[in-house]
Write an enzyme that holds these catalytic residues in place. Structure first.
Site, short mmCIF file in Angstrom:
data_model
loop_
_atom_site.label_atom_id
_atom_site.label_comp_id
_atom_site.label_asym_id
_atom_site.label_seq_id
_atom_site.Cartn_x
_atom_site.Cartn_y
_atom_site.Cartn_z
N PHE A 142 68.27 25.87 -17.26
CA PHE A 142 68.03 27.23 -17.81
C PHE A 142 69.03 28.26 -17.39
CE2 PHE A 142 66.56 31.71 -18.29
CZ PHE A 142 66.38 31.76 -19.39
N ASP A 228 74.00 28.36 -9.88
CA ASP A 228 73.25 29.36 -10.26
C ASP A 228 72.13 29.50 -9.46
OD1 ASP A 228 71.40 30.98 -11.76
OD2 ASP A 228 71.76 30.30 -13.58
N LYS A 269 68.05 38.71 -10.64
CA LYS A 269 66.87 38.86 -10.52
C LYS A 269 66.47 39.59 -9.12
CE LYS A 269 64.98 35.44 -13.65
NZ LYS A 269 65.48 34.27 -13.99
C1 LIG Z 1 66.27 34.04 -15.30
C2 LIG Z 1 67.39 32.97 -15.09
C3 LIG Z 1 68.65 33.35 -15.86
C4 LIG Z 1 68.71 34.40 -16.51
O1 LIG Z 1 68.60 35.65 -16.26
P1 LIG Z 1 68.58 36.98 -17.19
O2 LIG Z 1 68.33 38.10 -16.26
O3 LIG Z 1 67.19 36.82 -17.65
O4 LIG Z 1 69.33 37.09 -18.14
C5 LIG Z 1 69.81 32.45 -15.48
N1 LIG Z 1 69.60 31.40 -14.78
C6 LIG Z 1 68.28 31.20 -14.09
C7 LIG Z 1 68.47 30.04 -13.01
C8 LIG Z 1 67.38 31.88 -14.33
O5 LIG Z 1 66.16 31.79 -13.71
#
Ligand SMILES: *Cc1c(COP(=O)(O)O)cnc(C)c1O
Length: 422
Positions: A142, A228, A269
């Site tokens: 994700f 990520d 985040k």
């Molecule tokens: C939440 C998340 C995203 C996307 O972030 P948004 O601020 O919702 O666009 C990308 N990668 C990971 C691992 C995430 O948990």
């Protein structure tokens, strides 16, 4: 104004797109590890806005940074310099140990930025033929919701009927070093984009040496290792970054053999403590300098409000020892869950790291059991949300105390013991 939850739920249902399926609770206040609904009922927050609120709700120091800066200067655009961005960039460079940062807003934008950076580097430094660069990703990933990112998702909810899909990605199984070794033999591989723990997929925690070996393979093959850390970063898993592995220090460092330093680091985040959308991509000059003026950007990226909020949010992580707390409470949480699992056949497995954990429910992935347990937890004063199918993610703010955690564990214990399957 009303304090009737049904009215707010009905209003969202009628006037808002139906792109989420929230638990039936309407919140109006948050402080620390707690949130309150419109009727004044108090809950423990065990989602932390998908790990954006690691520092706790409405942290006074972060709110102060926001309100102070909001009265001075909020947005200049990058057409002009401002007096908050430079200090923020230097702060980030020192804390995470990269030459440069490229500031963005949402997580998905930061992932897009990393993809663009990786491709441009591949054409200009690695001499891959134009439009041929391939980025390797993992099944179950994700990385966000843009058209390019969903193109390499393996979740049909994310990508069905949103095509045509962007080319240039190859997906391999997660936590599979051999699969990575094989795919890296192909020509034109530019980068490997990976989550140190797959949060959305259900907190899939790979073998403890997976990330280290993956990075070594990337290094050996001249491929960029792109981490990520949007969900796993900023102390969530008991280290500043999840790729820090078993490092016990507070800052990214090269002292530990298992320390993995990505070529491109993506954060979002909790970089703002949940106060404001702030994301960042970090890399050294050799990579970052392939982007020149006019080639990438965002109106809000690097605005002074974001710069001040992010520094305050990261100060809180250090000042309040959130790394150590996440690590200590995470160990307690998994031990206690294991104890519950052994005496109750509703739950089968607990996994995770630090305070990013998940419990697997003993039922088919299509059943509503995990959802029903979350509704029962809600009634008992604890908010958690199922992830894919029969898995419940547990991720409280990292400011939680041990006493609070023990109270939460007894709420979970009582809830599963008294749960009657529908
Ligand atoms: C939440 C998340 C995203 C996307 O972030 P948004 O601020 O919702 O666009 C990308 N990668 C990971 C691992 C995430 O948990």
């Amino acid at each position: 104004m009303t304090n009737n939850p049904a009215q707010y739920i009905e209003q969202e249902h009628k006037y808002g797109a139906h792109n989420y399926h929230p638990l039936p609770v309407v919140l109006s206040k948050g402080k620390g590890v707690f949130v309150w609904d419109v009727e004044g009922k108090k809950y423990y927050d065990f989602l932390s806005a998908y790990s954006a609120v690691n520092q706790g709700h409405c942290h006074p120091k972060i709110v102060a940074a926001l309100t102070n800066q909001a009265q001075e200067l909020t947005l200049t655009s990058r057409a002009f310099y401002n007096d908050a961005l430079g200090p923020y960039e230097e702060y980030m460079s020192n804390l995470f140990g990269f030459d440069k940062i490229l500031p963005m807003n949402t997580g998905a934008e930061a992932v897009e930025t990393a993809i663009k950076l990786c491709r441009k580097w591949a054409y200009e430094k690695k001499n891959i033929e134009e439009n041929q660069a391939i980025i390797v990703v993992c099944e179950g990933n994700f990385h966000g919701r843009t058209t390019t990112i969903i193109s390499f998702s393996s979740d049909p909810d994310s990508n069905k009927n949103f095509g045509p899909y962007a080319p240039g990605f190859i997906s391999i199984p997660y936590d599979d070093v051999e699969a990575l070794e094989q795919v890296l033999k192909m020509p034109n591989i530019a980068g490997f984009l990976v989550e140190p723990i797959q949060g959305e997929a259900g907190v899939y925690t790979p073998a403890s040496d997976y990330i280290f070996k993956a990075q070594q393979l990337c290094k050996d093959n001249g491929v960029l290792f792109i981490a990520d850390e949007i969900q796993t970063g900023i102390a969530r898993t008991g280290s500043l970054l999840a790729v820090c592995g078993n490092c016990t220090c507070e800052q990214a460092c090269e002292r530990q053999a298992t320390y993995v330093r990505p070529d491109i680091l993506i954060m979002g985040k909790a970089l703002s403590g949940g106060i404001y959308p702030i994301s960042a991509v970090m890399a050294d000059d050799e990579i970052m300098m392939v982007i020149q003026p006019g080639q990438h950007g965002s109106t809000f990226g690097g605005n002074p409000l974001a710069a001040k909020v992010a520094m305050a949010a990261l100060d809180v992580v250090a000042d309040e020892n959130l790394i150590q707390n996440a690590r200590a409470l995470g160990n307690i949480f998994r031990n206690e869950m294991q104890r519950i699992i052994e005496s109750c056949d509703l739950l089968v497995h607990v996994r995770g790291k630090g305070l990013l954990n998940a419990v697997v429910v003993n039922d088919s992935p299509d059943s509503s059991t995990a959802w029903d347990i979350c509704v029962a937890l809600m009634q008992n004063g604890l908010l958690a949300k199922p992830t894919h199918g029969n898995i419940i993610r547990f991720a409280p703010p990292l400011t939680m105390t041990k006493e609070q955690l023990m109270e939460c564990i007894s709420i979970i214990d009582n809830t599963v013991r008294n749960f009657i399957k529908k």
